[in-house]
Scaffold this active site. Structure first.
Site, PDB file in Angstrom:
ATOM      1  N   CYS A  40       0.848  -1.202   0.000  1.00  0.00           N
ATOM      2  CA  CYS A  40       0.000   0.000   0.000  1.00  0.00           C
ATOM      3  C   CYS A  40       0.883   1.252   0.000  1.00  0.00           C
ATOM      4  O   CYS A  40       1.961   1.257   0.575  1.00  0.00           O
ATOM      5  CB  CYS A  40      -0.893  -0.013   1.245  1.00  0.00           C
ATOM      6  SG  CYS A  40      -2.000   1.404   1.369  1.00  0.00           S
ATOM      7  N   SER A  42       0.455   3.944   1.585  1.00  0.00           N
ATOM      8  CA  SER A  42       0.584   4.579   2.901  1.00  0.00           C
ATOM      9  C   SER A  42       1.922   4.239   3.551  1.00  0.00           C
ATOM     10  O   SER A  42       2.541   5.085   4.193  1.00  0.00           O
ATOM     11  CB  SER A  42      -0.555   4.144   3.817  1.00  0.00           C
ATOM     12  OG  SER A  42      -1.772   4.502   3.242  1.00  0.00           O
ATOM     13  N   HIS A  45       4.650   6.438   2.181  1.00  0.00           N
ATOM     14  CA  HIS A  45       4.729   7.789   2.759  1.00  0.00           C
ATOM     15  C   HIS A  45       5.725   7.806   3.922  1.00  0.00           C
ATOM     16  O   HIS A  45       6.447   8.777   4.121  1.00  0.00           O
ATOM     17  CB  HIS A  45       3.364   8.258   3.265  1.00  0.00           C
ATOM     18  CG  HIS A  45       2.343   8.494   2.175  1.00  0.00           C
ATOM     19  ND1 HIS A  45       2.654   9.072   0.980  1.00  0.00           N
ATOM     20  CD2 HIS A  45       1.008   8.239   2.113  1.00  0.00           C
ATOM     21  CE1 HIS A  45       1.559   9.161   0.228  1.00  0.00           C
ATOM     22  NE2 HIS A  45       0.552   8.656   0.893  1.00  0.00           N
ATOM     23  N   HIS A  61       0.591  -2.777   6.964  1.00  0.00           N
ATOM     24  CA  HIS A  61      -0.657  -2.602   7.720  1.00  0.00           C
ATOM     25  C   HIS A  61      -1.845  -3.217   6.996  1.00  0.00           C
ATOM     26  O   HIS A  61      -2.986  -3.004   7.390  1.00  0.00           O
ATOM     27  CB  HIS A  61      -0.911  -1.098   7.922  1.00  0.00           C
ATOM     28  CG  HIS A  61      -1.173  -0.408   6.614  1.00  0.00           C
ATOM     29  ND1 HIS A  61      -0.152  -0.021   5.777  1.00  0.00           N
ATOM     30  CD2 HIS A  61      -2.323  -0.098   5.991  1.00  0.00           C
ATOM     31  CE1 HIS A  61      -0.681   0.510   4.693  1.00  0.00           C
ATOM     32  NE2 HIS A  61      -1.999   0.475   4.786  1.00  0.00           N
ATOM     33  N   CYS A 166      -7.005  -3.492   4.351  1.00  0.00           N
ATOM     34  CA  CYS A 166      -6.850  -2.043   4.102  1.00  0.00           C
ATOM     35  C   CYS A 166      -7.589  -1.569   2.866  1.00  0.00           C
ATOM     36  O   CYS A 166      -8.634  -0.958   2.965  1.00  0.00           O
ATOM     37  CB  CYS A 166      -5.386  -1.613   4.019  1.00  0.00           C
ATOM     38  SG  CYS A 166      -5.249   0.133   3.555  1.00  0.00           S
TER      39      CYS A 166
HETATM   40  N1  COD Z   1      -4.001  13.210 -10.243  1.00  0.00           N
HETATM   41  C1  COD Z   1      -4.666  12.027 -10.322  1.00  0.00           C
HETATM   42  N2  COD Z   1      -4.126  10.849  -9.945  1.00  0.00           N
HETATM   43  C2  COD Z   1      -2.872  10.863  -9.471  1.00  0.00           C
HETATM   44  C3  COD Z   1      -2.118  12.058  -9.354  1.00  0.00           C
HETATM   45  C4  COD Z   1      -2.744  13.278  -9.781  1.00  0.00           C
HETATM   46  N3  COD Z   1      -2.103  14.439  -9.702  1.00  0.00           N
HETATM   47  N4  COD Z   1      -0.906  11.748  -8.871  1.00  0.00           N
HETATM   48  C5  COD Z   1      -0.880  10.412  -8.694  1.00  0.00           C
HETATM   49  N5  COD Z   1      -2.055   9.862  -9.046  1.00  0.00           N
HETATM   50  C6  COD Z   1      -2.478   8.466  -9.029  1.00  0.00           C
HETATM   51  C7  COD Z   1      -1.358   7.469  -9.362  1.00  0.00           C
HETATM   52  O1  COD Z   1      -1.102   7.389 -10.743  1.00  0.00           O
HETATM   53  C8  COD Z   1      -1.930   6.190  -8.792  1.00  0.00           C
HETATM   54  O2  COD Z   1      -2.694   5.486  -9.736  1.00  0.00           O
HETATM   55  C9  COD Z   1      -2.838   6.665  -7.659  1.00  0.00           C
HETATM   56  O3  COD Z   1      -2.861   8.088  -7.718  1.00  0.00           O
HETATM   57  C10 COD Z   1      -2.315   6.220  -6.279  1.00  0.00           C
HETATM   58  O4  COD Z   1      -2.391   4.840  -6.249  1.00  0.00           O
HETATM   59  P1  COD Z   1      -1.374   3.871  -5.464  1.00  0.00           P
HETATM   60  O5  COD Z   1      -1.733   2.448  -5.802  1.00  0.00           O
HETATM   61  O6  COD Z   1       0.002   4.320  -5.684  1.00  0.00           O
HETATM   62  O7  COD Z   1      -1.728   4.172  -3.932  1.00  0.00           O
HETATM   63  P2  COD Z   1      -2.738   3.423  -2.944  1.00  0.00           P
HETATM   64  O8  COD Z   1      -4.052   3.269  -3.612  1.00  0.00           O
HETATM   65  O9  COD Z   1      -2.057   2.227  -2.377  1.00  0.00           O
HETATM   66  O10 COD Z   1      -2.827   4.466  -1.722  1.00  0.00           O
HETATM   67  C11 COD Z   1      -3.538   5.647  -1.842  1.00  0.00           C
HETATM   68  C12 COD Z   1      -3.765   6.311  -0.462  1.00  0.00           C
HETATM   69  C13 COD Z   1      -4.637   7.507  -0.704  1.00  0.00           C
HETATM   70  C14 COD Z   1      -4.462   5.374   0.505  1.00  0.00           C
HETATM   71  C15 COD Z   1      -2.403   6.695   0.176  1.00  0.00           C
HETATM   72  O11 COD Z   1      -1.615   7.405  -0.711  1.00  0.00           O
HETATM   73  C16 COD Z   1      -2.600   7.590   1.414  1.00  0.00           C
HETATM   74  O12 COD Z   1      -2.766   8.792   1.320  1.00  0.00           O
HETATM   75  N6  COD Z   1      -2.534   7.008   2.591  1.00  0.00           N
HETATM   76  C17 COD Z   1      -2.712   7.738   3.808  1.00  0.00           C
HETATM   77  C18 COD Z   1      -4.111   7.584   4.256  1.00  0.00           C
HETATM   78  C19 COD Z   1      -4.193   6.422   5.149  1.00  0.00           C
HETATM   79  O13 COD Z   1      -3.395   6.240   6.038  1.00  0.00           O
HETATM   80  N7  COD Z   1      -5.138   5.579   4.900  1.00  0.00           N
HETATM   81  C20 COD Z   1      -5.249   4.420   5.652  1.00  0.00           C
HETATM   82  C21 COD Z   1      -4.279   3.325   5.239  1.00  0.00           C
HETATM   83  S1  COD Z   1      -4.249   3.097   3.533  1.00  0.00           S
HETATM   84 ZN    ZN Z   2      -3.203   0.992   3.255  1.00  0.00          ZN
END
Ligand code: COD
Ligand code: ZN
Length: 366
Positions: A40, A42, A45, A61, A166
């Site tokens: 993930c 997160s 980060h 997680h 998650c």
């Molecule tokens: N505009 C649109 N899409 C975008 C942009 C943009 N400017 N920049 C990046 N993206 C896209 C990427 O191409 C990608 O497809 C997507 O955003 C992110 O996807 P992943 O697979 O890299 O990330 P995820 O889905 O695993 O995680 C996203 C979260 C939002 C959960 C994570 O980044 C986060 O903020 N976590 C903190 C919140 C949290 O703790 N949540 C609980 C545990 S997950």
């Molecule tokens: Zn997560």
């Protein structure tokens, strides 16, 4: 006992996969043999230092596993039971828990990198290693609070169980529990990664009429269409807000979800909603980042802007429902897992995530 684990010693350095010491479960704790752990964003980060935690730490997680041993007083699970791990271990006693909001348990906020007694069960050479989200599942074995253990049926595959730990609960929960999207609504999803695809699946589940996938990666947009998005918008080659308004007959969407984590995408998400519409922010932006919000439209257009942590779910009641939705074929989670890794390959798995590979990677051997 010894357990293999991926340790973060320094920000922006590869995780070190090595043997560390894991103490037995104390009262109210459970030893888990980790079955699967999801890759993930997160965790990334924290690897990059965009979010801070005490170091060294074992991240991870999004997981499921099997109960190996229970500490004294544990009554809800026994050795051999299959569990999905909730990355929020709710205390059950604070204001938010008793108010039906265990996802934002106040006690857990205090002890999110240790067990509830303030100490970690992980260490190496006398040095304690922090337990991310009280669980640290980038490891072969983990000790977690009893309340992290959500009983799962043996028919639930462990890799799917990890997703429910998650990304599925966060994404589907944001639609069902946080936004409470009504059938026929129009929805936009900004960020179509592992979690965003689950928001799309949630929108499909509630029969949204239009589901607009927004992502800067064309591959992700194509993948999102396979999961039920009706339109795709790439902000790198068009004005995404204008395009979403055009698709919705000039109005903007009823519900927009931010699922990446940046000030810019929060602003974009807010601007995509219609008069009276709701923006749900799932992503957490880097520390200190802010998002400009048009203060006039917030009032004149009665827009709603809210955050959703862990899909705003009540883990013990909602996660079993999500398991049942998968088992009855209502959530196509198998298609989401695009790559499986061993724990030794964890740095490669995070390179793949950053390169923008589609779907979810899951560690299935330890
Ligand atoms: N505009 C649109 N899409 C975008 C942009 C943009 N400017 N920049 C990046 N993206 C896209 C990427 O191409 C990608 O497809 C997507 O955003 C992110 O996807 P992943 O697979 O890299 O990330 P995820 O889905 O695993 O995680 C996203 C979260 C939002 C959960 C994570 O980044 C986060 O903020 N976590 C903190 C919140 C949290 O703790 N949540 C609980 C545990 S997950
Ligand atoms: Zn997560």
């Amino acid at each position: 006992m010894q357990t293999k684990a991926a340790v973060l010693y320094e920000y922006n350095q590869p995780l070190v996969v090595e043997d560390v010491e894991l103490d037995p479960p104390k009262a109210g704790e459970v030893l888990i043999k980790v079955g699967a752990a999801g890759i993930c964003r997160s965790d990334l980060h924290f690897m990059k230092g965009h979010a801070r935690a005490p170091l060294p730490i074992v991240l991870g997680h999004e997981a499921s596993g099997t109960v190996e041993e229970v500490g004294s007083g544990v009554t809800s699970v026994k050795p051999g039971d299959r569990v999905v791990l909730s990355f929020v271990s709710a205390c059950g006693r604070c204001n938010n828990c008793t108010d039906g909001r265990p996802n934002i348990c106040e006690t857990r906020a205090q002890f999110w990198t240790s067990q509830f007694d303030g100490t970690s069960r992980l260490h190496k050479g006398g040095q304690p290693i922090a337990q991310f989200d009280q669980m640290s599942c980038f490891a072969e074995y983990s000790v977690v609070p009893e309340s992290a253990c959500i009983p799962a049926p043996d028919s639930l595959p462990l890799d799917i169980g990890a997703l429910i730990g998650c990304c599925t609960t966060t994404g589907v929960g944001a639609v069902l529990a946080s936004a409470k999207v009504e059938p026929g609504s129009t929805v936009a999803v900004v960020g179509c990664g592992g979690v965003g695809l689950n928001v799309i699946m949630g929108a499909v589940l509630v029969n949204a009429s239009q589901i607009i996938a927004v992502d800067i990666n064309e591959g992700k947009l194509e993948f999102a269409m396979k999961f039920g998005a009706t339109h795709s918008v790439n902000p790198s080659n068009q004005d995404a807000v204008a395009r979403v308004k055009e698709i919705t007959g000039g109005k903007g969407v009823d519900y927009a979800f931010e699922v990446f984590g940046s000030g810019k995408t929060v602003e974009m998400t807010y601007n995509m909603t219609r008069k009276g519409g709701t923006s749900v922010i799932v992503g957490i932006a880097p520390l200190g980042e802010t998002a400009p919000i048009d203060a006039v439209s917030l009032v004149r257009d009665e827009k709603i802007l809210k955050g959703a942590y862990y899909g705003s779910v009540r883990m013990r009641t909602d996660m079993p429902k999500i398991m049942d939705m998968y088992l009855s074929g209502r959530l196509k989670l198998d298609d989401l897992i695009t790559r499986r890794y061993s724990l030794d390959q964890i740095n490669e798995a995070y390179d793949d995530l950053q390169r923008g590979d589609v779907g979810r990677g899951v560690i299935t051997s330890f």
